[in-house]
Design a protein around this motif. Structure first.
Motif, PDB file in Angstrom:
ATOM      1  N   ASN A  31       0.824  -1.208   0.000  1.00 60.11           N
ATOM      2  CA  ASN A  31       0.000   0.000   0.000  1.00 60.11           C
ATOM      3  C   ASN A  31       0.856   1.255   0.000  1.00 60.11           C
ATOM      4  N   TYR A  32       1.960   1.238   0.724  1.00 63.30           N
ATOM      5  CA  TYR A  32       2.854   2.393   0.757  1.00 63.30           C
ATOM      6  C   TYR A  32       3.472   2.632  -0.615  1.00 63.30           C
ATOM      7  N   LEU A  33       3.929   1.554  -1.270  1.00 61.45           N
ATOM      8  CA  LEU A  33       4.520   1.707  -2.597  1.00 61.45           C
ATOM      9  C   LEU A  33       3.485   2.156  -3.615  1.00 61.45           C
ATOM     10  N   LYS A  34       2.259   1.664  -3.499  1.00 62.55           N
ATOM     11  CA  LYS A  34       1.206   2.097  -4.417  1.00 62.55           C
ATOM     12  C   LYS A  34       0.899   3.574  -4.240  1.00 62.55           C
ATOM     13  N   SER A  35       0.971   4.066  -3.010  1.00 60.35           N
ATOM     14  CA  SER A  35       0.697   5.481  -2.795  1.00 60.35           C
ATOM     15  C   SER A  35       1.770   6.349  -3.450  1.00 60.35           C
ATOM     16  N   TRP A  36       2.999   5.851  -3.568  1.00 64.12           N
ATOM     17  CA  TRP A  36       4.066   6.616  -4.210  1.00 64.12           C
ATOM     18  C   TRP A  36       3.982   6.537  -5.724  1.00 64.12           C
ATOM     19  N   THR A  37       3.476   5.419  -6.258  1.00 60.63           N
ATOM     20  CA  THR A  37       3.433   5.252  -7.705  1.00 60.63           C
ATOM     21  C   THR A  37       2.142   5.771  -8.310  1.00 60.63           C
ATOM     22  N   GLY A  38       1.240   6.252  -7.512  1.00 64.57           N
ATOM     23  CA  GLY A  38      -0.005   6.800  -8.042  1.00 64.57           C
ATOM     24  C   GLY A  38      -1.124   5.799  -8.116  1.00 64.57           C
ATOM     25  N   GLY A  90      -4.318   3.621  -3.020  1.00 63.81           N
ATOM     26  CA  GLY A  90      -3.689   3.428  -1.728  1.00 63.81           C
ATOM     27  C   GLY A  90      -4.489   2.481  -0.856  1.00 63.81           C
TER      28      GLY A  90
END
Length: 94
Positions: A81-88, A91
């Motif tokens: 979830n953290y990585l998805k929030s950075w990649t757009g 989340g």
């Protein structure tokens, strides 16, 4: 670069490297100490009488009981979830 300047830069980088290495070792030590203690203080023991067992276990026998909190989120899901929030990407679901 002059030799005096190179020597001072080398000393500063050595101190920085040493500080980082000792910080890493100290944090690993504290993390392992904190991890070895159970969060509730003592480990809950299971009360099982020997009459309940139909036959004694053969060889090495270990029983592990894992209790999760109601709102437990696995660490892998947190990282994803953290990585998805950075990649757009989407989340965590709120």
């Amino acid at each position: 670069m002059r030799p005096e300047k190179a020597l001072s830069w080398y000393r500063r980088m050595s101190v920085l490297y040493g500080l980082g290495a000792w910080t890493l070792l100290g944090s690993l030590f504290l993390w392992s100490q904190r991890k070895s203690k159970p969060p509730g203080g003592e480990v809950e023991q299971k009360n099982v009488s020997t009459n309940e067992l139909s036959e004694p276990p053969k060889g090495f026998y270990v029983e592990t009981i894992v209790t999760y909190r109601d709102d437990f989120v696995p660490i892998t899901a947190r990282i994803v979830n953290y990585l998805k929030s950075w990649t757009g990407g989407p989340g965590p679901k709120s």
